[in-house]
Design an enzyme around this catalytic site. Sequence first.
Site, PDB file in Angstrom:
ATOM      1  N   GLY A  18      38.807 -71.816  58.223  1.00 10.36           N
ATOM      2  CA  GLY A  18      37.968 -71.072  57.278  1.00 10.36           C
ATOM      3  C   GLY A  18      36.838 -71.908  56.713  1.00 10.36           C
ATOM      4  N   ALA A  21      32.227 -72.189  60.160  1.00 12.38           N
ATOM      5  CA  ALA A  21      32.410 -71.560  61.473  1.00 12.38           C
ATOM      6  C   ALA A  21      33.372 -70.379  61.379  1.00 12.38           C
ATOM      7  CB  ALA A  21      32.924 -72.587  62.472  1.00 12.38           C
ATOM      8  N   ILE A  47      44.079 -78.487  53.676  1.00  8.02           N
ATOM      9  CA  ILE A  47      43.242 -79.284  54.588  1.00  8.02           C
ATOM     10  C   ILE A  47      41.777 -79.250  54.155  1.00  8.02           C
ATOM     11  CG2 ILE A  47      42.419 -79.468  56.976  1.00  8.02           C
ATOM     12  CD1 ILE A  47      45.211 -78.615  57.866  1.00  8.02           C
ATOM     13  N   GLU A  54      24.232 -78.445  54.888  1.00  3.86           N
ATOM     14  CA  GLU A  54      23.397 -77.873  53.823  1.00  3.86           C
ATOM     15  C   GLU A  54      22.023 -77.446  54.288  1.00  3.86           C
ATOM     16  OE1 GLU A  54      23.665 -81.135  51.023  1.00  3.86           O
ATOM     17  OE2 GLU A  54      25.121 -79.991  49.880  1.00  3.86           O
ATOM     18  N   ALA A  55      21.607 -77.922  55.457  1.00  2.06           N
ATOM     19  CA  ALA A  55      20.264 -77.586  55.931  1.00  2.06           C
ATOM     20  C   ALA A  55      20.383 -76.765  57.206  1.00  2.06           C
ATOM     21  CB  ALA A  55      19.463 -78.852  56.188  1.00  2.06           C
ATOM     22  N   LYS A  83      13.345 -73.876  53.158  1.00  2.00           N
ATOM     23  CA  LYS A  83      13.059 -75.061  53.979  1.00  2.00           C
ATOM     24  C   LYS A  83      11.965 -74.728  54.989  1.00  2.00           C
ATOM     25  CE  LYS A  83      15.140 -77.988  57.535  1.00  2.00           C
ATOM     26  NZ  LYS A  83      16.320 -78.269  58.364  1.00  2.00           N
ATOM     27  N   GLU A 350      18.741 -82.789  63.003  1.00  2.00           N
ATOM     28  CA  GLU A 350      17.865 -81.615  63.070  1.00  2.00           C
ATOM     29  C   GLU A 350      18.598 -80.360  62.573  1.00  2.00           C
ATOM     30  OE1 GLU A 350      14.712 -80.949  63.607  1.00  2.00           O
ATOM     31  OE2 GLU A 350      13.901 -82.850  64.308  1.00  2.00           O
ATOM     32  N   THR A 352      21.381 -78.667  63.220  1.00  2.00           N
ATOM     33  CA  THR A 352      21.612 -77.679  64.276  1.00  2.00           C
ATOM     34  C   THR A 352      23.054 -77.188  64.388  1.00  2.00           C
ATOM     35  OG1 THR A 352      21.646 -79.628  65.711  1.00  2.00           O
ATOM     36  CG2 THR A 352      19.694 -78.241  65.796  1.00  2.00           C
TER      37      THR A 352
HETATM   38  C1  LIG Z   1      27.781 -85.632  57.775  1.00  7.89           C
HETATM   39  C2  LIG Z   1      27.574 -84.217  58.219  1.00  7.89           C
HETATM   40  C3  LIG Z   1      26.435 -83.538  57.806  1.00  7.89           C
HETATM   41  C4  LIG Z   1      26.212 -82.227  58.262  1.00  7.89           C
HETATM   42  N1  LIG Z   1      25.059 -81.591  57.902  1.00  7.89           N
HETATM   43  C5  LIG Z   1      24.777 -80.399  58.452  1.00  7.89           C
HETATM   44  C6  LIG Z   1      23.561 -79.730  58.175  1.00  7.89           C
HETATM   45  O1  LIG Z   1      22.738 -80.180  57.377  1.00  7.89           O
HETATM   46  N2  LIG Z   1      23.332 -78.547  58.803  1.00  7.89           N
HETATM   47  C7  LIG Z   1      24.210 -78.006  59.669  1.00  7.89           C
HETATM   48  O2  LIG Z   1      23.923 -76.959  60.256  1.00  7.89           O
HETATM   49  N3  LIG Z   1      25.401 -78.582  59.902  1.00  7.89           N
HETATM   50  C8  LIG Z   1      25.696 -79.757  59.333  1.00  7.89           C
HETATM   51  N4  LIG Z   1      26.897 -80.354  59.594  1.00  7.89           N
HETATM   52  C9  LIG Z   1      27.883 -79.662  60.377  1.00  7.89           C
HETATM   53  C10 LIG Z   1      28.593 -78.639  59.519  1.00  7.89           C
HETATM   54  O3  LIG Z   1      29.176 -79.269  58.402  1.00  7.89           O
HETATM   55  C11 LIG Z   1      29.660 -77.960  60.343  1.00  7.89           C
HETATM   56  O4  LIG Z   1      29.104 -77.512  61.544  1.00  7.89           O
HETATM   57  C12 LIG Z   1      30.167 -76.762  59.625  1.00  7.89           C
HETATM   58  O5  LIG Z   1      30.628 -77.121  58.364  1.00  7.89           O
HETATM   59  C13 LIG Z   1      31.261 -76.087  60.399  1.00  7.89           C
HETATM   60  O6  LIG Z   1      32.446 -76.756  60.291  1.00  7.89           O
HETATM   61  P1  LIG Z   1      33.733 -76.039  60.841  1.00  7.89           P
HETATM   62  O7  LIG Z   1      33.888 -74.734  60.155  1.00  7.89           O
HETATM   63  O8  LIG Z   1      33.678 -76.056  62.323  1.00  7.89           O
HETATM   64  O9  LIG Z   1      34.890 -77.047  60.441  1.00  7.89           O
HETATM   65  P2  LIG Z   1      35.543 -77.369  59.000  1.00  7.89           P
HETATM   66  O10 LIG Z   1      34.595 -77.217  57.899  1.00  7.89           O
HETATM   67  O11 LIG Z   1      36.213 -78.690  59.175  1.00  7.89           O
HETATM   68  O12 LIG Z   1      36.652 -76.251  58.847  1.00  7.89           O
HETATM   69  C14 LIG Z   1      37.883 -76.346  59.518  1.00  7.89           C
HETATM   70  C15 LIG Z   1      38.827 -75.284  59.008  1.00  7.89           C
HETATM   71  O13 LIG Z   1      40.014 -75.344  59.775  1.00  7.89           O
HETATM   72  C16 LIG Z   1      41.122 -75.306  58.915  1.00  7.89           C
HETATM   73  N5  LIG Z   1      42.242 -75.994  59.532  1.00  7.89           N
HETATM   74  C17 LIG Z   1      42.240 -77.193  60.177  1.00  7.89           C
HETATM   75  N6  LIG Z   1      43.487 -77.494  60.574  1.00  7.89           N
HETATM   76  C18 LIG Z   1      44.273 -76.456  60.197  1.00  7.89           C
HETATM   77  C19 LIG Z   1      45.657 -76.158  60.305  1.00  7.89           C
HETATM   78  N7  LIG Z   1      46.518 -77.005  60.892  1.00  7.89           N
HETATM   79  N8  LIG Z   1      46.103 -75.001  59.801  1.00  7.89           N
HETATM   80  C20 LIG Z   1      45.277 -74.114  59.196  1.00  7.89           C
HETATM   81  N9  LIG Z   1      43.953 -74.339  59.054  1.00  7.89           N
HETATM   82  C21 LIG Z   1      43.479 -75.501  59.539  1.00  7.89           C
HETATM   83  C22 LIG Z   1      40.644 -75.982  57.636  1.00  7.89           C
HETATM   84  O14 LIG Z   1      41.438 -75.570  56.536  1.00  7.89           O
HETATM   85  C23 LIG Z   1      39.237 -75.449  57.548  1.00  7.89           C
HETATM   86  O15 LIG Z   1      39.270 -74.193  56.917  1.00  7.89           O
HETATM   87  C24 LIG Z   1      27.155 -81.622  59.111  1.00  7.89           C
HETATM   88  C25 LIG Z   1      28.317 -82.293  59.472  1.00  7.89           C
HETATM   89  C26 LIG Z   1      28.532 -83.586  59.039  1.00  7.89           C
HETATM   90  C27 LIG Z   1      29.791 -84.301  59.460  1.00  7.89           C
END
Ligand SMILES: Cc1cc2nc3c(=O)[nH]c(=O)nc-3n(C[C@H](O)[C@H](O)[C@H](O)COP(=O)(O)OP(=O)(O)OC[C@H]3O[C@@H](n4cnc5c(N)ncnc54)[C@H](O)[C@@H]3O)c2cc1C
Length: 504
Positions: A18, A21, A47, A54-55, A83, A350, A352
């Site tokens: 959650g 993505a 977790i 943020e961008a 932006k 960038e 992305t």
């Molecule tokens: C330093 C940094 C800067 C970034 N800056 C940008 C930016 O400026 N612009 C941009 O577009 N993107 C940026 N990103 C990328 C962006 O943060 C991610 O693409 C975005 O947050 C999506 O993350 P996610 O949902 O895939 O994963 P996460 O945010 O890690 O979510 C994972 C989810 O899975 C769940 N989960 C994991 N394991 C389990 C389990 N065993 N059981 C149940 N639930 C579980 C967690 O609870 C959580 O809800 C950045 C990333 C980093 C590391």
Amino acid sequence: MMRADDDRRIRKVLVVGGGSAGWMAAAMLGHILRRDCAVTLVESDDIGIVGVGEATIPPIRTFNQTLGIAERDFVRETHATFKLGIEFVGWGAQDSRYFHPFGTHGRHFDMVYLHHYWLRARAMGDNASFDDHAMAWALARAGKMTRPSADPRSVASTFDYAYHFDAGAYARFLRTQAEARGVTRIEGKVADIELNGETGFVEAVVLADGRRIEADLFIDCSGFRGLLIGGALNEPWEDWSHWLPCDRAVAMPSAHPAGSVNPTPYTRSTAQEAGWQWRIPLQHRVGNGYVYCSRFLEDDRAAQLLANRLDGEALADPRFLRFGAGRRKRHWVRNVIAVGLSSGFLEPLESTSIHLIQANIAKLMGLFPTRDFDPLVIDEFNRIAIGETERIRDFIILHYKLMRRDDAELWRHCAAMEVPDTLALKLDHFRKYGRHVPREMDLFAPDSWLAVHLGQGNFPEAIDPVIDYRDIDAREWLAKLRSALAQEAARAPDHARFVADTIA
Ligand SMILES: Cc1cc2nc3c(=O)[nH]c(=O)nc-3n(C[C@H](O)[C@H](O)[C@H](O)COP(=O)(O)OP(=O)(O)OC[C@H]3O[C@@H](n4cnc5c(N)ncnc54)[C@H](O)[C@@H]3O)c2cc1C
């Protein structure tokens, strides 16, 4: 009429995770699949999420519009600002500054690209920068913001915009949107994944408290863990750290600088000794982070350097993140589709990542499967997903490769490194002839590539020979363009006023 036993439609989708993505996927699935399909999302409060994204880049607006989200609600709920692009400081040479604008550099007035005319004018003594020909920069440097004109003849139509926002707030906002569209949320920790003994398809996830959740289709949004795609299905990871060596970040929000009332309508990326620092203004704070390479900088030192370089009071302790650049070999395997960090990661230079989430969701809707999971469909999804990711990868590597600084080991390494063949070809064309050669699935348009090449001082050996057959006084034309851009920018409101009017 379809008979019940002919109905091979997907009836249950489970989104695991959650973060941005998970909730982006759940909201869109709930919105599109209005009946006959149960969409469930499981996430673990223990977790948590990465939450530093943020961008963004302009296509995020299409995503919100498809969901029927009003800009006013979005900007208010996510504390967003606008932006217009990214200012790069210290990239190329140590004292360089340039802007990667959303939109184009002027309007094309001839079949020869504008930058060839600019290069010619520069050789004749004009000292206007290439940035000075972009509407987005005319607004950004004046701290102004407006919406692009709908009149294609106006220079005010030649820019685009995206947002800076609080990623945690965006996930919460999308959760309300998804739940309003019938998505069910389950709180719990996935402890096990059951595979069908014959087909190897995922049948169910089992939570730590023993609950079992079955589905036909699973969307793996579990972040870097990649619980299903990597954990259960063992899909390998292709490592790109030899091209993109940064593998750590430390983030620290700060207050707006004292006395500042108008947040910059752009992101700033400043190259530092072992990576680069981001600065992303939101309505209520400034997001800052130092992305660095752990081979060249210790965590504590990175946090200290970041803290010293904030332009406002720190609002929280440093938060450390670890990552690696690369991608899952395939994003879609059997009945599991990876979306978000589980599918791959390119560092945030960038902005992305959120776009790649959106791109996988769009492909899923365009290639939605039945329970037959036809390999023809799956292969096409993977072909596009890999192409999109690799073209963005090349664009990000370009920034590193064009570093001409020899004051730090990281930058010397990057200037000397081999690049992917697909990028080498583009570099060769640009270096020799100043031409951008587009490739299928390039997300970034020619103007983006030009901004980076020229901004980082990669001037071509020759300009387009066709220019000599034309009869155009380009110096006068470019001067008129700059003055038209300045006039348009002068008419636009300050960014702070524009934000206030948007949410009023
Ligand atoms: C330093 C940094 C800067 C970034 N800056 C940008 C930016 O400026 N612009 C941009 O577009 N993107 C940026 N990103 C990328 C962006 O943060 C991610 O693409 C975005 O947050 C999506 O993350 P996610 O949902 O895939 O994963 P996460 O945010 O890690 O979510 C994972 C989810 O899975 C769940 N989960 C994991 N394991 C389990 C389990 N065993 N059981 C149940 N639930 C579980 C967690 O609870 C959580 O809800 C950045 C990333 C980093 C590391």
